[in-house]
Design an enzyme around this catalytic site. Structure first.
Site, PDB file in Angstrom:
ATOM      1  N   GLY A  31       0.810  -1.188  -0.190  1.00  0.00           N
ATOM      2  CA  GLY A  31      -0.089  -0.015  -0.059  1.00  0.00           C
ATOM      3  C   GLY A  31       0.951   1.370   0.057  1.00  0.00           C
ATOM      4  N   GLU A  35       3.773   5.711  -8.129  1.00  0.00           N
ATOM      5  CA  GLU A  35       3.604   5.306  -9.664  1.00  0.00           C
ATOM      6  C   GLU A  35       4.551   4.004  -9.721  1.00  0.00           C
ATOM      7  OE1 GLU A  35       2.789   5.793 -12.771  1.00  0.00           O
ATOM      8  OE2 GLU A  35       1.497   7.010 -11.771  1.00  0.00           O
ATOM      9  N   HIS A  37       4.211   1.166  -7.872  1.00  0.00           N
ATOM     10  CA  HIS A  37       3.134   0.113  -7.974  1.00  0.00           C
ATOM     11  C   HIS A  37       2.107   0.274  -8.921  1.00  0.00           C
ATOM     12  CE1 HIS A  37       3.867   1.231  -3.378  1.00  0.00           C
ATOM     13  NE2 HIS A  37       4.051  -0.229  -3.624  1.00  0.00           N
ATOM     14  N   GLY A 147       8.417  -5.565  -8.869  1.00  0.00           N
ATOM     15  CA  GLY A 147       9.390  -4.518  -9.237  1.00  0.00           C
ATOM     16  C   GLY A 147      10.838  -4.870  -9.112  1.00  0.00           C
ATOM     17  N   LYS A 149      13.051  -2.902  -8.817  1.00  0.00           N
ATOM     18  CA  LYS A 149      13.569  -2.009  -7.358  1.00  0.00           C
ATOM     19  C   LYS A 149      14.233  -2.921  -6.266  1.00  0.00           C
ATOM     20  CE  LYS A 149      13.163   1.059  -4.046  1.00  0.00           C
ATOM     21  NZ  LYS A 149      12.441   0.661  -3.106  1.00  0.00           N
ATOM     22  N   ASP A 150      13.393  -4.013  -6.010  1.00  0.00           N
ATOM     23  CA  ASP A 150      13.658  -4.862  -5.107  1.00  0.00           C
ATOM     24  C   ASP A 150      14.123  -6.200  -5.521  1.00  0.00           C
ATOM     25  OD1 ASP A 150      12.328  -3.824  -2.474  1.00  0.00           O
ATOM     26  OD2 ASP A 150      10.762  -3.415  -3.974  1.00  0.00           O
ATOM     27  N   SER A 186       7.454   3.863  -0.714  1.00  0.00           N
ATOM     28  CA  SER A 186       6.419   4.302   0.067  1.00  0.00           C
ATOM     29  C   SER A 186       7.384   5.095   1.267  1.00  0.00           C
ATOM     30  CB  SER A 186       5.580   3.216   0.769  1.00  0.00           C
ATOM     31  OG  SER A 186       4.921   2.316  -0.321  1.00  0.00           O
TER      32      SER A 186
HETATM   33  P1  AMP Z   1       6.048  -2.566  -1.534  1.00  0.00           P
HETATM   34  O1  AMP Z   1       4.656  -2.067  -1.413  1.00  0.00           O
HETATM   35  O2  AMP Z   1       7.066  -1.559  -1.338  1.00  0.00           O
HETATM   36  O3  AMP Z   1       6.169  -4.063  -0.970  1.00  0.00           O
HETATM   37  O4  AMP Z   1       6.185  -2.922  -3.162  1.00  0.00           O
HETATM   38  C1  AMP Z   1       5.238  -3.650  -3.730  1.00  0.00           C
HETATM   39  C2  AMP Z   1       5.869  -3.841  -5.037  1.00  0.00           C
HETATM   40  O5  AMP Z   1       6.252  -2.706  -5.910  1.00  0.00           O
HETATM   41  C3  AMP Z   1       7.123  -4.797  -5.233  1.00  0.00           C
HETATM   42  O6  AMP Z   1       7.317  -5.601  -6.212  1.00  0.00           O
HETATM   43  C4  AMP Z   1       8.027  -3.706  -5.313  1.00  0.00           C
HETATM   44  O7  AMP Z   1       9.332  -4.234  -6.073  1.00  0.00           O
HETATM   45  C5  AMP Z   1       7.490  -2.695  -6.398  1.00  0.00           C
HETATM   46  N1  AMP Z   1       7.937  -1.369  -6.581  1.00  0.00           N
HETATM   47  C6  AMP Z   1       8.245  -0.668  -5.182  1.00  0.00           C
HETATM   48  N2  AMP Z   1       8.736   0.390  -5.685  1.00  0.00           N
HETATM   49  C7  AMP Z   1       8.961   0.496  -6.975  1.00  0.00           C
HETATM   50  C8  AMP Z   1       9.464   1.347  -7.806  1.00  0.00           C
HETATM   51  N3  AMP Z   1      10.055   2.551  -7.670  1.00  0.00           N
HETATM   52  N4  AMP Z   1       9.484   0.993  -9.199  1.00  0.00           N
HETATM   53  C9  AMP Z   1       8.849  -0.298  -9.885  1.00  0.00           C
HETATM   54  N5  AMP Z   1       8.506  -1.031  -8.868  1.00  0.00           N
HETATM   55  C10 AMP Z   1       8.459  -0.634  -7.574  1.00  0.00           C
END
Ligand code: AMP
Length: 290
Positions: A31, A35, A37, A147, A149-150, A186
């Protein structure tokens, strides 16, 4: 868009979609949608219907001294955004729904989970793998979107999906960045004005690596010197680690040959940020994707 709170109802909905031979897409998130997400949501919508977005701040992936309590939660705003995107289902279970009293199982992806993020955040990837396996089992999507990113997280999830013969295909999407290069997260909401400016040093340090590679540097140790120099220019930023690793094993590499990641984790004030660059060998040179 229908909001679903229980595992049982989510399973019924997705079982019905599979009976109708529809292609279910799952986008797992915690959550506070941005952008990054939403790029996953768009990718899912291109290939899948229905699209399920999950919002679950997973207590098991936070360490005792980490930010579980203060992690941004804005379900109503997120719900409105997903509604305008035409997402079909928002799955937002409570912690008790996912981990009822007596819950005892964990998923450990060995070795890959022990380095880098896993070393600094013990138990983190165990929590991630456990919740992602549960989400994949509940929704049983044809495609699940994550993403880059991770990067270590995606590598671990792919390994889990392969080791456990899951039917879901793991799709990896590019990193979405602010105009000044900062990767969306986030946790960027924690950054104060000066910290927000300093936080761009992660991107700038990776960009310096890209420049060095373009100039012919092939020695990972030298690349990391260039990276550290840039990070050192921001006294407000503390480096947790910077490594050049094989994209498959996530072990450090001694020379650029195969596809690899330059991974960086740093603290800006009290906020921990990660970022990475993907380095791929091409015919004559290397392509570096930030
Ligand atoms: P999170 O809510 O941080 O657990 O992220 C959920 C998903 O969004 C994960 O697969 C992340 O890798 C992806 N995500 C988070 N930030 C980015 C970003 N800047 N660009 C692309 N994907 C992202």
């Amino acid at each position: 868009m229908e909001t679903i709170h229980t595992v049982q109802w989510m399973k019924q909905i997705t079982a019905q979609a599979r009976r109708e031979d529809r292609v279910i897409g799952l986008v797992p998130t915690m959550g506070a949608l941005h952008e990054g997400h939403l790029s996953l949501v768009r990718a899912a919508q291109k290939q899948c219907s229905p699209v399920v977005v999950s919002i679950f701040v997973n207590p098991k992936q936070f360490g005792p001294a980490e930010d579980f309590q203060k992690y941004p939660r804005m379900l109503e705003v997120d719900r409105a955004v997903l509604e305008t995107y035409g997402v079909n289902y928002l799955f937002t279970p409570s912690p008790e729904e996912i981990y009822p009293a007596g819950f005892r199982t964990a998923v450990v992806v060995e070795e890959l989970s022990e380095r880098l993020e896993g070393r600094l955040r013990p138990g983190h990837f165990k929590g991630v793998a456990t919740v992602v396996l549960k989400l994949l089992e509940i929704a049983q999507p044809r495609l699940a979107f994550f993403g880059r990113k991770d990067a270590q997280q995606v590598r671990i999830i792919r390994q889990m999906a392969s080791d456990l013969n899951l039917d879901s295909e793991i799709v990896v999407c590019p990193i979405v960045r602010e105009p000044d290069g900062l990767a969306l997260s986030s946790r960027n909401a924690y950054l104060g004005g000066a910290e927000r400016q300093a936080a761009t040093v992660l991107y700038r340090s990776l960009d310096a690596v890209r420049g060095a590679i373009a100039a012919g540097e092939r020695n990972p140790a030298h690349l990391l010197v260039a990276l550290r120099q840039v990070v050192a220019s921001e006294p407000a930023v503390t480096l947790d680690y910077a490594e050049v690793v094989d994209a498959d094993t996530f072990e450090p590499i001694l020379d650029l040959r195969k596809t690899c990641y330059v991974l960086i984790a740093a603290r800006v004030g009290g906020t921990r940020l990660i970022d990475n660059a993907l380095v791929e060998p091409k015919a004559e040179s290397f392509e570096v994707t930030l």
